[in-house]
Write a protein that holds these residues in place. Structure first.
Motif, PDB file in Angstrom:
ATOM      1  N   ASN A  51     -25.544 -21.022  17.182  1.00 63.08           N
ATOM      2  CA  ASN A  51     -24.313 -20.122  17.445  1.00 63.08           C
ATOM      3  C   ASN A  51     -24.263 -19.212  18.615  1.00 63.08           C
ATOM      4  O   ASN A  51     -25.290 -18.276  18.413  1.00 63.08           O
ATOM      5  CB  ASN A  51     -23.976 -19.371  16.102  1.00 63.08           C
ATOM      6  CG  ASN A  51     -22.688 -18.956  16.117  1.00 63.08           C
ATOM      7  OD1 ASN A  51     -22.139 -18.477  17.175  1.00 63.08           O
ATOM      8  ND2 ASN A  51     -22.094 -18.702  15.003  1.00 63.08           N
ATOM      9  N   THR A  56     -20.013 -22.407  17.571  1.00 60.30           N
ATOM     10  CA  THR A  56     -21.316 -23.216  16.923  1.00 60.30           C
ATOM     11  C   THR A  56     -21.144 -24.523  17.592  1.00 60.30           C
ATOM     12  O   THR A  56     -20.119 -24.976  18.054  1.00 60.30           O
ATOM     13  CB  THR A  56     -21.014 -23.242  15.708  1.00 60.30           C
ATOM     14  OG1 THR A  56     -20.793 -21.910  14.945  1.00 60.30           O
ATOM     15  CG2 THR A  56     -22.058 -23.831  15.134  1.00 60.30           C
ATOM     16  N   GLU A 138     -21.507 -20.799   8.294  1.00 63.62           N
ATOM     17  CA  GLU A 138     -22.289 -19.719   8.264  1.00 63.62           C
ATOM     18  C   GLU A 138     -23.619 -19.974   7.344  1.00 63.62           C
ATOM     19  O   GLU A 138     -24.688 -19.886   7.905  1.00 63.62           O
ATOM     20  CB  GLU A 138     -21.940 -18.248   8.155  1.00 63.62           C
ATOM     21  CG  GLU A 138     -20.793 -17.677   9.254  1.00 63.62           C
ATOM     22  CD  GLU A 138     -19.408 -18.507   9.246  1.00 63.62           C
ATOM     23  OE1 GLU A 138     -19.182 -18.905   7.797  1.00 63.62           O
ATOM     24  OE2 GLU A 138     -18.689 -18.588  10.121  1.00 63.62           O
TER      25      GLU A 138
END
Length: 175
Positions: A51, A56, A138
């Motif tokens: 990222n 990303t 995430e």
């Protein structure tokens, strides 16, 4: 005499069938990759997830994933001695990875991630399968970085790419 000819004809027919399936698959994949709005599906081993500045990227090694009868047929073609000995693809699946080319893909910020197994607690004895568990992107990046109990880079992942971005990452369970 006719019986002996059939013995030779069957392997030729199987090879012909497999070459037609492989050709059709390649043609469809190429068409999907070039068609805007259509989804492309592929399977990879993920080498890295990064990222940078909110974007990303996933770098992966594309593989061919086969299950069931298709896995048995490819296994028999590629490893005939082993197939004759054990009768079919071990555990019902077979992976072909003839190229070590890595490709980097952009991951959509709202990509869906679906996992089967990962290191939830940091303890090997707690490692357990939870089928089709959703994770945020995430959380997946965080879990992928952990390699001490269970290294997620050893699992194949099915990717869905739409409009040039990965929109879905699904971990394939392998026994």
């Amino acid at each position: 005499m006719l019986k002996n000819k059939n013995v030779y004809l069957l392997p030729v027919l199987v090879l012909l069938f497999l070459s037609l399936v492989t050709t059709a698959s390649t043609t469809i994949k190429t068409a999907d990759a070039k068609s805007e709005g259509l989804a492309q599906h592929l399977t990879v081993y993920i080498h890295s997830l990064e990222n940078h500045n909110g974007q990303t990227t996933l770098t992966g090694d594309e593989i061919e994933w086969y299950e069931g009868a298709a896995a048995d047929a490819v296994f028999a073609q590629r490893e005939p001695e082993s197939a004759a000995e054990i009768g079919g693809a071990p555990d019902g699946y077979y992976i072909v990875n003839d190229s070590d080319t890595l490709t980097t893909y952009t991951v959509a910020p709202d990509a869906k991630v679906t996992m089967q197994i990962y290191d939830r607690t940091g303890k090997l004895e707690d490692l357990d399968t939870n089928w089709n568990e959703s994770l945020t992107l995430e959380k997946f990046i965080h879990e992928f970085a952990k390699t001490d109990v269970f290294d997620l880079s050893g699992s194949p992942y099915h990717l869905t790419i739409k409009d040039g971005q990965i929109v879905s990452i699904v971990q394939q369970y392998t026994p």
